[in-house]
Design an enzyme around this catalytic site. Structure first.
Site, PDB file in Angstrom:
ATOM      1  N   GLN A   1      73.357  28.111  84.867  1.00 52.71           N
ATOM      2  CA  GLN A   1      74.032  28.999  85.803  1.00 52.71           C
ATOM      3  C   GLN A   1      73.647  28.644  87.241  1.00 52.71           C
ATOM      4  O   GLN A   1      74.253  29.152  88.179  1.00 52.71           O
ATOM      5  CB  GLN A   1      73.645  30.453  85.531  1.00 52.71           C
ATOM      6  CG  GLN A   1      74.048  30.965  84.160  1.00 52.71           C
ATOM      7  CD  GLN A   1      73.562  32.386  83.947  1.00 52.71           C
ATOM      8  OE1 GLN A   1      74.241  33.337  84.291  1.00 52.71           O
ATOM      9  NE2 GLN A   1      72.378  32.531  83.381  1.00 52.71           N
TER      10      GLN A   1
ATOM     11  N   HIS B   1      78.424  27.246  87.434  1.00 56.20           N
ATOM     12  CA  HIS B   1      78.771  27.873  88.711  1.00 56.20           C
ATOM     13  C   HIS B   1      78.815  26.889  89.866  1.00 56.20           C
ATOM     14  O   HIS B   1      78.734  27.294  91.030  1.00 56.20           O
ATOM     15  CB  HIS B   1      77.788  29.020  89.003  1.00 56.20           C
ATOM     16  CG  HIS B   1      77.836  30.095  87.962  1.00 56.20           C
ATOM     17  ND1 HIS B   1      76.744  30.869  87.599  1.00 56.20           N
ATOM     18  CD2 HIS B   1      78.866  30.522  87.175  1.00 56.20           C
ATOM     19  CE1 HIS B   1      77.107  31.718  86.663  1.00 56.20           C
ATOM     20  NE2 HIS B   1      78.384  31.520  86.378  1.00 56.20           N
TER      21      HIS B   1
ATOM     22  N   GLY C   1      64.968  31.917  81.408  1.00 53.18           N
ATOM     23  CA  GLY C   1      64.972  32.488  82.745  1.00 53.18           C
ATOM     24  C   GLY C   1      66.262  33.115  83.203  1.00 53.18           C
ATOM     25  O   GLY C   1      66.704  32.872  84.327  1.00 53.18           O
TER      26      GLY C   1
END
Length: 227
Positions: free
Chosen positions: A86, A104, A170
């Site tokens: 991400q 992204h 994470g």
């Protein structure tokens, strides 16, 4: 060769000194997300948006991969590995990961304002107002903003459906559609979640390791290489 698919979020980059997407006060480095991460923000004040990402890009270039990034590279000695991230930084690539899918976008690249398929490497840390694509459009950050489609999502879904081992690192599992990837994992796939809040954020068959990325990832990689 078994296929390990790794899904990473802001927590792995935070340990390299990069700010997480949204702080406890709901702001991103002092900015409202709506003012810097939407097509509407770009339309109303492109200079502010450009300045914000230029600052972020400079921070990315100054950051270094950490022990979690480098440990993931070691998995490639015994497994086929694909990282789905991400994050918009290039720390996985700089650590040496061979296959990285950026859901992204990638802040070290620019893209045309009128054709997102036209992307270019950014020289240095800044995209300047007046820098144009080959079609004469202002260049903007190669970042997927809220309200924009996620072009890499279909590829990520295919990868997840064919994973033998799936590792989440994470992430709060709150940002959709990315968080929906967990629902694409086959029942027989081994699943691991490394995050200080892992046990609180995830339930079910996923194996939770309540550790920071730089602690938990090397531990898990050691297990995978020993098996």
């Amino acid at each position: 060769m078994k296929h390990v698919v790794v899904f990473t979020g802001a927590g792995i980059s935070a340990e390299s000194g990069l700010k997480t997407f949204r702080g406890s006060d709901g702001l991103w480095e002092g900015y409202r997300v709506e003012d810097v991460a939407t097509p509407e923000a770009w339309a109303s004040d492109p200079q502010r948006v450009q300045h914000f990402y230029n600052i972020r890009r400079k921070a990315v270039l100054e950051a270094q991969p950490n022990a979690a990034h480098t440990a993931l590279v070691q998995v490639e000695r015994r497994y086929k590995v694909t990282v789905i991230t991400q994050n918009i930084d290039d720390l996985h690539e700089r650590a040496g990961s061979g296959q990285v899918v950026h859901l992204h976008g990638l802040i070290t690249r620019s893209q045309s304002s009128i054709d997102p398929r036209l992307t270019y490497p950014v020289e240095g840390s800044e995209i300047r107002m007046g820098d144009y694509c080959e079609r004469g459009s202002q260049l903007r950050p190669h970042v997927v903003w809220f309200g924009e489609p996620v072009p890499a999502m279909e590829r990520a879904i295919r990868l997840c459906r064919n994973a033998d081992i799936f590792i989440v690192i994470g992430t709060s599992l709150q940002v959709y559609p990315a968080a929906g990837l967990l629902h694409e994992i086959p029942m027989e796939t081994g699943m691991y979640f490394i995050d200080p809040e892992a046990s609180r954020l995830a339930k079910g068959r996923i194996v939770c390791m309540n550790e920071r990325a730089t602690v938990g990832v090397p531990q898990l990689v050691g297990q995978l290489l020993a098996d």
